[in-house]
Design an enzyme around this catalytic site. Structure first.
Site, short mmCIF file in Angstrom:
data_model
loop_
_atom_site.label_atom_id
_atom_site.label_comp_id
_atom_site.label_asym_id
_atom_site.label_seq_id
_atom_site.Cartn_x
_atom_site.Cartn_y
_atom_site.Cartn_z
N CYS A 284 -6.59 -5.69 -7.18
CA CYS A 284 -6.30 -5.27 -5.81
C CYS A 284 -5.71 -6.41 -4.98
O CYS A 284 -5.14 -6.17 -3.93
CB CYS A 284 -7.52 -4.66 -5.15
SG CYS A 284 -8.99 -5.65 -5.22
N HIS A 285 -5.81 -7.65 -5.47
CA HIS A 285 -5.17 -8.75 -4.75
C HIS A 285 -3.64 -8.63 -4.80
O HIS A 285 -2.96 -9.23 -3.97
CB HIS A 285 -5.62 -10.11 -5.31
CG HIS A 285 -5.27 -10.35 -6.74
ND1 HIS A 285 -6.03 -9.84 -7.78
CD2 HIS A 285 -4.25 -11.04 -7.30
CE1 HIS A 285 -5.46 -10.21 -8.93
NE2 HIS A 285 -4.40 -10.94 -8.66
N ASN B 143 -12.74 -0.94 -4.53
CA ASN B 143 -12.56 -1.29 -5.93
C ASN B 143 -13.76 -2.10 -6.44
O ASN B 143 -14.00 -3.20 -5.96
CB ASN B 143 -11.27 -2.10 -6.08
CG ASN B 143 -11.05 -2.66 -7.47
OD1 ASN B 143 -11.72 -2.30 -8.42
ND2 ASN B 143 -10.09 -3.56 -7.58
N GLU C 1 -0.74 -16.71 -9.46
CA GLU C 1 0.25 -15.87 -10.13
C GLU C 1 1.68 -16.20 -9.69
O GLU C 1 2.61 -15.47 -10.01
CB GLU C 1 -0.07 -14.40 -9.87
CG GLU C 1 -1.38 -13.97 -10.48
CD GLU C 1 -1.62 -12.48 -10.40
OE1 GLU C 1 -0.64 -11.71 -10.26
OE2 GLU C 1 -2.78 -12.07 -10.49
N TYR D 111 0.84 -1.19 0.00
CA TYR D 111 0.00 0.00 0.00
C TYR D 111 0.88 1.25 0.00
O TYR D 111 0.58 2.23 -0.68
CB TYR D 111 -0.93 0.02 1.22
CG TYR D 111 -1.88 -1.15 1.32
CD1 TYR D 111 -2.51 -1.69 0.20
CD2 TYR D 111 -2.17 -1.71 2.55
CE1 TYR D 111 -3.39 -2.75 0.31
CE2 TYR D 111 -3.06 -2.77 2.67
CZ TYR D 111 -3.67 -3.30 1.54
OH TYR D 111 -4.54 -4.34 1.67
#
Length: 130
Positions: free
Chosen positions: A102-103, A94, A128, A71
């Site tokens: 946002c993950h 979001n 990912e 952040y």
């Protein structure tokens, strides 16, 4: 996986009334969750939000597949270095989770939050390679 897709799609369904677009979004999210897609091509409607929220969401879209930012790093990137907590709040607001990733935004000392739950955030990050 259908349950995950349905959960992700809830926000899109509440924000978008174009059935063709929703179908395209669902297809791309399915492909993403199947590991067949790393980027999204659907054109989303401009979300409602403050200028600050929109700046955060734009920055989230710049985080590449398989990478994360804290952040605080996002706050720095948008020129608001002291706004890390507000970045977390903007992530929570979001309307397009997963496509606006946002993950990939993390607290400096851990995962932070996620509107779809921390279990889903962990699974998306694992997908990912994180």
């Amino acid at each position: 996986m259908k349950k995950d897709i349905d959960m992700i799609m809830e926000d899109y369904i509440s924000a978008i009334d174009d059935e063709k677009l929703l179908s395209d979004i669902r297809k791309e999210i399915e492909e993403f969750l199947e590991g067949k897609r790393k980027t999204f091509t659907v054109k989303l409607p401009e979300p409602e939000g403050t200028d600050f929220q929109k700046a955060v969401w734009d920055q989230l879209k710049k985080i590449p597949f398989g990478e994360t930012m804290t952040y605080g790093q996002i706050a720095e990137a948008i020129g608001r270095p002291r706004a890390a907590r507000a970045v977390g709040s903007a992530c929570g607001a979001n309307p397009y989770s997963v496509i606006v990733p946002c993950h990939r935004a993390l607290a400096v000392n851990g995962l932070g939050g996620f509107g779809l739950g921390l279990d889903m955030k962990k699974r998306l990050l694992a997908l990912e390679g994180r």
